[in-house]
Write a protein that holds these residues in place. Structure first.
Motif, PDB file in Angstrom:
ATOM      1  N   ILE B 167       0.839  -1.201   0.000  1.00  0.00           N
ATOM      2  CA  ILE B 167       0.000   0.000   0.000  1.00  0.00           C
ATOM      3  C   ILE B 167       0.876   1.254   0.000  1.00  0.00           C
ATOM      4  CG2 ILE B 167      -1.712   1.326   1.309  1.00  0.00           C
ATOM      5  CD1 ILE B 167      -2.807  -1.315   2.342  1.00  0.00           C
ATOM      6  N   GLU B 168       1.966   1.191   0.740  1.00  0.00           N
ATOM      7  CA  GLU B 168       2.887   2.332   0.813  1.00  0.00           C
ATOM      8  C   GLU B 168       3.324   2.756  -0.591  1.00  0.00           C
ATOM      9  OE1 GLU B 168       6.131   1.248   3.332  1.00  0.00           O
ATOM     10  OE2 GLU B 168       7.243   3.075   2.829  1.00  0.00           O
ATOM     11  N   ARG B 169       3.549   1.789  -1.451  1.00  0.00           N
ATOM     12  CA  ARG B 169       3.991   2.107  -2.820  1.00  0.00           C
ATOM     13  C   ARG B 169       2.888   2.767  -3.644  1.00  0.00           C
ATOM     14  NH1 ARG B 169       6.648  -2.795  -2.042  1.00  0.00           N
ATOM     15  NH2 ARG B 169       5.201  -4.035  -3.284  1.00  0.00           N
ATOM     16  N   LEU B 170       1.631   2.630  -3.221  1.00  0.00           N
ATOM     17  CA  LEU B 170       0.528   3.287  -3.933  1.00  0.00           C
ATOM     18  C   LEU B 170       0.393   4.753  -3.518  1.00  0.00           C
ATOM     19  CD1 LEU B 170      -2.145   0.438  -3.513  1.00  0.00           C
ATOM     20  CD2 LEU B 170      -0.642   0.806  -5.479  1.00  0.00           C
ATOM     21  N   ALA B 171       1.147   5.141  -2.464  1.00  0.00           N
ATOM     22  CA  ALA B 171       1.267   6.531  -2.011  1.00  0.00           C
ATOM     23  C   ALA B 171      -0.044   7.230  -1.652  1.00  0.00           C
ATOM     24  CB  ALA B 171       2.045   7.359  -3.052  1.00  0.00           C
ATOM     25  N   PRO B 172      -0.889   6.613  -0.838  1.00  0.00           N
ATOM     26  CA  PRO B 172      -2.077   7.338  -0.348  1.00  0.00           C
ATOM     27  C   PRO B 172      -1.696   8.244   0.829  1.00  0.00           C
ATOM     28  CG  PRO B 172      -2.035   5.154   0.623  1.00  0.00           C
ATOM     29  CD  PRO B 172      -0.798   5.256  -0.253  1.00  0.00           C
ATOM     30  N   GLU B 173      -2.587   9.169   1.187  1.00  0.00           N
ATOM     31  CA  GLU B 173      -2.374   9.938   2.418  1.00  0.00           C
ATOM     32  C   GLU B 173      -2.743   9.096   3.631  1.00  0.00           C
ATOM     33  OE1 GLU B 173      -4.244  11.601  -0.038  1.00  0.00           O
ATOM     34  OE2 GLU B 173      -2.547  12.866  -0.602  1.00  0.00           O
ATOM     35  N   ARG B 174      -3.642   8.158   3.393  1.00  0.00           N
ATOM     36  CA  ARG B 174      -4.232   7.449   4.507  1.00  0.00           C
ATOM     37  C   ARG B 174      -4.395   5.982   4.162  1.00  0.00           C
ATOM     38  NH1 ARG B 174      -9.546   7.314   5.381  1.00  0.00           N
ATOM     39  NH2 ARG B 174     -10.024   6.828   7.518  1.00  0.00           N
ATOM     40  N   MET B 175      -4.200   5.149   5.158  1.00  0.00           N
ATOM     41  CA  MET B 175      -4.367   3.708   4.978  1.00  0.00           C
ATOM     42  C   MET B 175      -5.301   3.259   6.096  1.00  0.00           C
ATOM     43  SD  MET B 175      -1.120   1.008   5.386  1.00  0.00           S
ATOM     44  CE  MET B 175       0.035   1.898   4.409  1.00  0.00           C
ATOM     45  N   GLU B 176      -6.355   2.560   5.705  1.00  0.00           N
ATOM     46  CA  GLU B 176      -7.284   2.076   6.719  1.00  0.00           C
ATOM     47  C   GLU B 176      -7.110   0.570   6.804  1.00  0.00           C
ATOM     48  OE1 GLU B 176     -11.273   4.345   6.992  1.00  0.00           O
ATOM     49  OE2 GLU B 176     -11.818   2.278   6.504  1.00  0.00           O
ATOM     50  N   ILE B 177      -6.698   0.104   7.969  1.00  0.00           N
ATOM     51  CA  ILE B 177      -6.522  -1.332   8.155  1.00  0.00           C
ATOM     52  C   ILE B 177      -7.669  -1.808   9.019  1.00  0.00           C
ATOM     53  CG2 ILE B 177      -5.008  -3.135   9.056  1.00  0.00           C
ATOM     54  CD1 ILE B 177      -2.667  -1.358   8.328  1.00  0.00           C
ATOM     55  N   ALA B 178      -8.638  -2.422   8.373  1.00  0.00           N
ATOM     56  CA  ALA B 178      -9.886  -2.749   9.053  1.00  0.00           C
ATOM     57  C   ALA B 178     -10.027  -4.259   9.196  1.00  0.00           C
ATOM     58  CB  ALA B 178     -11.063  -2.187   8.262  1.00  0.00           C
ATOM     59  N   HIS B 179     -10.026  -4.725  10.429  1.00  0.00           N
ATOM     60  CA  HIS B 179     -10.352  -6.128  10.643  1.00  0.00           C
ATOM     61  C   HIS B 179     -11.806  -6.353  10.260  1.00  0.00           C
ATOM     62  CE1 HIS B 179      -6.795  -7.828  12.684  1.00  0.00           C
ATOM     63  NE2 HIS B 179      -6.508  -6.550  12.837  1.00  0.00           N
ATOM     64  N   GLY B 216       3.625  11.060   9.531  1.00  0.00           N
ATOM     65  CA  GLY B 216       3.842  12.287   8.775  1.00  0.00           C
ATOM     66  C   GLY B 216       3.727  12.089   7.278  1.00  0.00           C
ATOM     67  N   ARG B 217       3.765  10.821   6.836  1.00  0.00           N
ATOM     68  CA  ARG B 217       3.683  10.515   5.405  1.00  0.00           C
ATOM     69  C   ARG B 217       2.339   9.860   5.089  1.00  0.00           C
ATOM     70  NH1 ARG B 217       6.790   6.844   2.295  1.00  0.00           N
ATOM     71  NH2 ARG B 217       7.641   5.872   4.154  1.00  0.00           N
ATOM     72  N   ILE B 218       2.094   8.730   5.744  1.00  0.00           N
ATOM     73  CA  ILE B 218       0.818   8.037   5.562  1.00  0.00           C
ATOM     74  C   ILE B 218       0.205   7.829   6.942  1.00  0.00           C
ATOM     75  CG2 ILE B 218      -0.340   5.950   4.739  1.00  0.00           C
ATOM     76  CD1 ILE B 218       1.969   5.554   2.780  1.00  0.00           C
ATOM     77  N   ARG B 219      -1.012   8.285   7.078  1.00  0.00           N
ATOM     78  CA  ARG B 219      -1.701   8.086   8.346  1.00  0.00           C
ATOM     79  C   ARG B 219      -2.382   6.720   8.341  1.00  0.00           C
ATOM     80  NH1 ARG B 219      -6.657  11.964  10.401  1.00  0.00           N
ATOM     81  NH2 ARG B 219      -7.642  10.413  11.730  1.00  0.00           N
ATOM     82  N   ILE B 220      -2.191   5.958   9.391  1.00  0.00           N
ATOM     83  CA  ILE B 220      -2.863   4.655   9.477  1.00  0.00           C
ATOM     84  C   ILE B 220      -4.012   4.744  10.466  1.00  0.00           C
ATOM     85  CG2 ILE B 220      -2.651   2.222  10.097  1.00  0.00           C
ATOM     86  CD1 ILE B 220       0.188   2.223   9.243  1.00  0.00           C
ATOM     87  N   ASP B 221      -5.204   4.432  10.017  1.00  0.00           N
ATOM     88  CA  ASP B 221      -6.329   4.280  10.931  1.00  0.00           C
ATOM     89  C   ASP B 221      -6.640   2.798  10.994  1.00  0.00           C
ATOM     90  OD1 ASP B 221      -6.733   6.964  11.541  1.00  0.00           O
ATOM     91  OD2 ASP B 221      -7.897   7.293   9.723  1.00  0.00           O
ATOM     92  N   SER B 222      -6.627   2.227  12.192  1.00  0.00           N
ATOM     93  CA  SER B 222      -6.925   0.798  12.234  1.00  0.00           C
ATOM     94  C   SER B 222      -8.189   0.527  13.033  1.00  0.00           C
ATOM     95  CB  SER B 222      -5.743  -0.003  12.769  1.00  0.00           C
ATOM     96  OG  SER B 222      -5.267   0.571  13.945  1.00  0.00           O
ATOM     97  N   VAL B 223      -8.921  -0.421  12.538  1.00  0.00           N
ATOM     98  CA  VAL B 223     -10.155  -0.850  13.200  1.00  0.00           C
ATOM     99  C   VAL B 223      -9.873  -2.217  13.797  1.00  0.00           C
ATOM    100  CG1 VAL B 223     -12.575  -1.453  12.877  1.00  0.00           C
ATOM    101  CG2 VAL B 223     -11.562   0.392  11.517  1.00  0.00           C
ATOM    102  N   VAL B 224      -9.939  -2.317  15.125  1.00  0.00           N
ATOM    103  CA  VAL B 224      -9.599  -3.584  15.773  1.00  0.00           C
ATOM    104  C   VAL B 224     -10.787  -4.545  15.686  1.00  0.00           C
ATOM    105  CG1 VAL B 224      -7.947  -2.560  17.362  1.00  0.00           C
ATOM    106  CG2 VAL B 224     -10.352  -2.720  18.018  1.00  0.00           C
ATOM    107  N   PRO B 225     -10.496  -5.850  15.711  1.00  0.00           N
ATOM    108  CA  PRO B 225     -11.596  -6.813  15.643  1.00  0.00           C
ATOM    109  C   PRO B 225     -12.301  -6.864  16.992  1.00  0.00           C
ATOM    110  CG  PRO B 225      -9.498  -7.961  15.858  1.00  0.00           C
ATOM    111  CD  PRO B 225      -9.185  -6.499  15.860  1.00  0.00           C
ATOM    112  N   ASP B 226     -13.578  -6.558  17.033  1.00  0.00           N
ATOM    113  CA  ASP B 226     -14.215  -6.421  18.340  1.00  0.00           C
ATOM    114  C   ASP B 226     -14.405  -7.754  19.063  1.00  0.00           C
ATOM    115  OD1 ASP B 226     -16.241  -7.189  16.629  1.00  0.00           O
ATOM    116  OD2 ASP B 226     -17.602  -5.559  17.132  1.00  0.00           O
TER     117      ASP B 226
END
Lengths: 96, 377
Positions: B167-179, B216-226
């Motif tokens: 994903i880093e190579r796709l150069a988004p501002e944000r990466m959402e890692i959602a379980h 500072g480059r890519i923000r990661i928002d992660s959704v934990v598995p509840d």
């Protein structure tokens, strides 16, 4: 937390933009919209972000606000603004 | 006084070119013939703007299946809303992307199923991966925000570092890692998707490391598995507190899966205004506030943080929408979640992608493992 370089030119990051504004008792409140959120800004925060136009350098922004808040410690103005922008950069709302 | 809603989730259609096995759409998909018209959606966005909403999230199914998407984006933007397109990218090439940006698209969110092409297409039940990579390159030529969404589950979690680098190579501002969240098709396929505790712990560590590296480059928002959390998630930020979802046929829902709740009458935007639905309708009031809460929620210090968890999950797992979300360690019905976890943690089979020459063959080869999401009539 590292502060921006004096020569850097802060601007709103791609896809972040100004939204609605409204008059409040102490002046104006403006909104910055970004993916999955929004921040309402007034007072100093607003004055900082309005200067992040991609033209002014960090050094110029500091200078303008230091002279506006001449009573405040210039070193503190610099570090407060730097940290504010660095936080927004980590959230990908500001780029420089 | 009830505060204004903050965002509108516009499920434009349940049609989708992908068949992802973790899809959170309901098993009962909205029929194509019932979809709102262009004029009806435009009216919804205008009402949303007047109601003080800030964001419009265009989702589905696949929103690109609507030929009027650019027009709808323009109308939402015109109503003062921030526009976000959540898409598989199938059906999007240079010309149409340009049209969406010209219409005022602020943010695009593209989901990836894996970093490895074979595995990604296996999960999606469609050959989509290569196109998504090409699309990501096109997106970066526009000044819009770009988020890559990655859904994590048992089948891909073991190479999470590789997926983050991809994903880093796709150069988004944000990466959402959602379980994966277990609703709709994902709940049906849970046994093949729920990771083990050991897998999860390793993944959480990998995400924390990546967060530091990319700061500072890519923000990661992660959704934990509840399922593995001690306390439930504040589903939708609380029932009727922040969000309103409009489904393809115009039903206004307080939560994605709310239609499954028996006795809940959801209003339709064809008959009622958004303001009425938000402030007056019985569905939006049903689990708003604390009156409805059972113990242990009612006297719990966390009731203002998680609002008792998700009502739809409570229904799907316990049969009672007003029960404490069973993922909560304090819930009377927590045993249900514990036994699902016990099943998962005692078996160590992780399947591999199967090469198939067609979707029908892929379905047959994987039928013991899971069901692919279908398309509406």
């Amino acid at each position: 937390m590292a502060l921006p370089e004096d020569s850097s030119q802060p601007r709103l990051a791609a896809g972040c933009r100004w939204g609605a504004e409204k008059k409040i008792d102490t002046g104006l409140e403006r909104t910055v919209l970004f993916p999955e959120g929004a921040i309402r800004l007034q007072g100093t925060g607003l004055q900082i972000l309005e200067r992040c136009d991609g033209q002014r350098t960090f050094g110029q922004i500091i200078g303008e606000l230091q002279s506006q808040f001449a009573d405040a410690d210039p070193a503190k103005v610099r570090s407060d603004i730097g940290q504010f922008l660095e936080q927004l950069r980590h959230k990908r709302i500001v780029d420089y | 006084m009830i505060p204004n809603p903050l965002a509108l989730i516009a499920e434009l259609t349940h049609r989708c070119p992908l068949h992802c096995v973790y899809c959170s759409n309901p098993l009962e998909l909205a029929a194509v013939s019932s979809e709102l018209s262009t004029a009806e959606w435009i009216d919804v966005f205008q009402q949303a703007g007047k109601l003080g909403m800030l964001h419009a999230h265009f989702t589905g199914g696949e929103p690109l299946a609507r030929p009027d998407l650019a027009q709808l984006i323009a109308s939402a933007r015109g109503a003062g809303l921030y526009t976000n397109l959540i898409t598989s990218g199938i059906g999007l090439a240079e010309t149409r992307l340009q049209a969406l940006v010209d219409a005022g698209l602020d943010h695009i969110q593209v989901s990836f199923q894996d970093s490895r092409e074979g595995a990604a297409n296996w999960i999606a039940g469609a050959k989509a991966h290569a196109h998504k990579i090409e699309l990501s390159r096109l997106i970066r030529q526009h000044k819009i925000a770009f988020t890559v969404n990655l859904v994590i589950h048992r089948q891909n979690i073991d190479h999470i570092e590789e997926m983050i680098s991809f994903i880093e190579r796709l150069a988004p501002e944000r990466m959402e890692i959602a379980h994966t969240q277990y609703y709709g098709w994902a709940l049906r396929n849970r046994a093949a998707l729920l990771p083990t505790r050991a897998q999860l712990e390793r993944a959480v560590e990998a995400v924390a490391t990546a967060e530091q590296r990319l700061a500072g480059r890519i923000r990661i928002d992660s959704v934990v598995p509840d399922y593995y959390a001690r306390f439930p998630k504040a589903c939708m930020g609380g029932w009727g507190r922040r969000l309103m979802l409009i489904n393809p046929s115009g039903k206004a829902l307080p939560c994605h899966a709310a239609e499954v709740i028996p006795g809940l009458t959801c209003e339709n935007v064809r008959q009622k205004t958004l303001e009425y639905i938000w402030r007056e309708s019985s569905s939006f009031q049903r689990f708003r506030g604390e009156e409805w809460m059972p113990e242990p929620c009612r006297s719990c210090d966390r009731r203002g943080d998680d609002f008792g968890g998700c009502r739809c999950q409570a229904l799907l797992l316990t049969g009672d929408a007003a029960a404490t979300d069973p993922v909560c360690s304090l819930a009377p019905a927590h045993l249900i979640v514990e036994s699902a976890l016990a099943g998962t943690n005692s078996s160590d089979t992780v399947s591999q992608p199967v090469p198939a020459s067609s979707f029908v063959q892929l379905q047959q080869l994987s039928s013991e493992l899971w069901s692919y999401r279908k398309n509406p009539d």
